[in-house]
Design an enzyme around this catalytic site. Sequence first.
Site, mmCIF file in Angstrom:
data_model
loop_
_atom_site.group_PDB
_atom_site.id
_atom_site.type_symbol
_atom_site.label_atom_id
_atom_site.label_comp_id
_atom_site.label_asym_id
_atom_site.label_seq_id
_atom_site.Cartn_x
_atom_site.Cartn_y
_atom_site.Cartn_z
ATOM 1 N N THR A 155 -117.100 19.442 102.243
ATOM 2 C CA THR A 155 -118.233 18.755 102.892
ATOM 3 C C THR A 155 -119.499 19.581 102.735
ATOM 4 O O THR A 155 -119.433 20.815 102.766
ATOM 5 C CB THR A 155 -117.929 18.583 104.393
ATOM 6 N N GLY A 156 -120.632 18.904 102.603
ATOM 7 C CA GLY A 156 -121.916 19.614 102.582
ATOM 8 C C GLY A 156 -122.766 19.218 101.394
ATOM 9 O O GLY A 156 -122.350 18.420 100.548
ATOM 10 N N SER A 157 -123.955 19.803 101.326
ATOM 11 C CA SER A 157 -124.893 19.407 100.274
ATOM 12 C C SER A 157 -124.434 19.876 98.892
ATOM 13 O O SER A 157 -124.693 19.198 97.890
ATOM 14 C CB SER A 157 -126.293 19.949 100.593
ATOM 15 N N GLU A 180 -111.743 20.767 107.105
ATOM 16 C CA GLU A 180 -111.832 21.599 105.897
ATOM 17 C C GLU A 180 -110.663 22.578 105.838
ATOM 18 O O GLU A 180 -110.065 22.790 104.785
ATOM 19 C CB GLU A 180 -113.166 22.358 105.884
ATOM 20 N N ASP A 199 -114.926 23.330 97.877
ATOM 21 C CA ASP A 199 -115.800 23.230 99.055
ATOM 22 C C ASP A 199 -116.878 24.308 99.004
ATOM 23 O O ASP A 199 -116.747 25.310 98.276
ATOM 24 C CB ASP A 199 -114.957 23.382 100.342
ATOM 25 N N GLY A 200 -117.919 24.100 99.763
ATOM 26 C CA GLY A 200 -119.001 25.074 99.882
ATOM 27 C C GLY A 200 -118.703 26.081 100.980
ATOM 28 O O GLY A 200 -117.607 26.125 101.539
ATOM 29 N N ALA A 201 -119.699 26.898 101.298
ATOM 30 C CA ALA A 201 -119.546 27.891 102.371
ATOM 31 C C ALA A 201 -120.929 28.217 102.915
ATOM 32 O O ALA A 201 -121.938 28.059 102.223
ATOM 33 C CB ALA A 201 -118.884 29.156 101.843
ATOM 34 N N LYS A 212 -125.597 32.648 99.596
ATOM 35 C CA LYS A 212 -124.446 32.634 100.515
ATOM 36 C C LYS A 212 -123.608 33.912 100.440
ATOM 37 O O LYS A 212 -122.739 34.135 101.268
ATOM 38 C CB LYS A 212 -123.541 31.427 100.203
ATOM 39 N N GLY A 233 -118.603 25.643 108.423
ATOM 40 C CA GLY A 233 -118.739 24.781 109.593
ATOM 41 C C GLY A 233 -120.174 24.418 109.908
ATOM 42 O O GLY A 233 -120.441 23.751 110.898
HETATM 43 C C1 5RP Z 1 -119.462 22.087 106.326
HETATM 44 C C2 5RP Z 1 -119.362 23.378 105.585
HETATM 45 C C3 5RP Z 1 -120.171 23.503 104.345
HETATM 46 O O1 5RP Z 1 -119.320 23.825 103.300
HETATM 47 C C4 5RP Z 1 -121.177 24.594 104.527
HETATM 48 O O2 5RP Z 1 -121.957 24.309 105.681
HETATM 49 C C5 5RP Z 1 -122.102 24.725 103.307
HETATM 50 O O3 5RP Z 1 -122.892 23.580 103.214
HETATM 51 P P1 5RP Z 1 -124.018 23.418 102.113
HETATM 52 O O4 5RP Z 1 -123.325 23.253 100.807
HETATM 53 O O5 5RP Z 1 -124.767 22.192 102.557
HETATM 54 O O6 5RP Z 1 -124.888 24.655 102.149
HETATM 55 O O7 5RP Z 1 -118.671 24.280 105.956
HETATM 56 O O8 5RP Z 1 -118.760 22.123 107.538
#
Ligand code: 5RP
Length: 232
Positions: free
Chosen positions: A34-36, A109, A87-89, A127, A101
């Site tokens: 989830t996330g951008s 996740e 997934d992102g972080a 990050k 989160g």
């Molecule tokens: C969502 C997450 C996302 O992976 C984290 O917030 C990174 O998001 P983005 O890619 O928008 O920077 O943990 O719960």
Amino acid sequence: MTTTTALSQDELKTLVGRAALEYVLPGGIVGVGTGSTVDRFIDALAEIKDQIVGAVSSSVASTRRLQALGIAVFDANEVESLPVYIDGADEIDGNGHMLKGGGAALTREKIVAALASRFVCIADASKRVPTLGRFPLPVEVIPMAEKHIARRFAAKGGQASLRLVGGQPLLTDNGQHILDVRGLWITDPLAFESEINQWPGVVTAGVFAQHKASVCLLGTAQGVKTLTYPSS
Ligand code: 5RP
């Protein structure tokens, strides 16, 4: 004279989102975060959707995006395991431990990450941190326990605040609340995650140490760097 233009954070996200396609197995089901940054991955995944069976998603938002692009979404209970979770972080340290989160999807996740043999983290270079904790730690909590949990964090030197949206407590996809905890440096992520996850009322702490990244595709000014981490 040659000039180089620095890539924006958004362009770096697109770059790593696309690079993650290399880890998607043809004919398989892929775990989707989830996330951008993941949104960029989903956009790229749509281009090869005919080569995969579908996805297991970690949030209502990602499910909607996947389905809108014609990618089948399976319930986590329909699969025994997944080859890969992407997934992102919010932060990642030198051992592949992450804080997650920021998008409030941490519990789902972690569930999808637990099903997967490999966790591929996609992130821009901002990050990467030496020690987790600059980003406020998200913790999903049962509402009746939130004050008690906030006091326990205070005893550890952390300041917990309830995440709000439009002045009201944010409700996660699981109908729970999020505490964001500032002021903690997490020097032993494995021990910290185990401790916090045992506090009554904590649904999930946003430390991903037991389910850390196997690989990080890091978007940098020099392009995508592939960082690999041994399992602990
Ligand atoms: C969502 C997450 C996302 O992976 C984290 O917030 C990174 O998001 P983005 O890619 O928008 O920077 O943990 O719960």
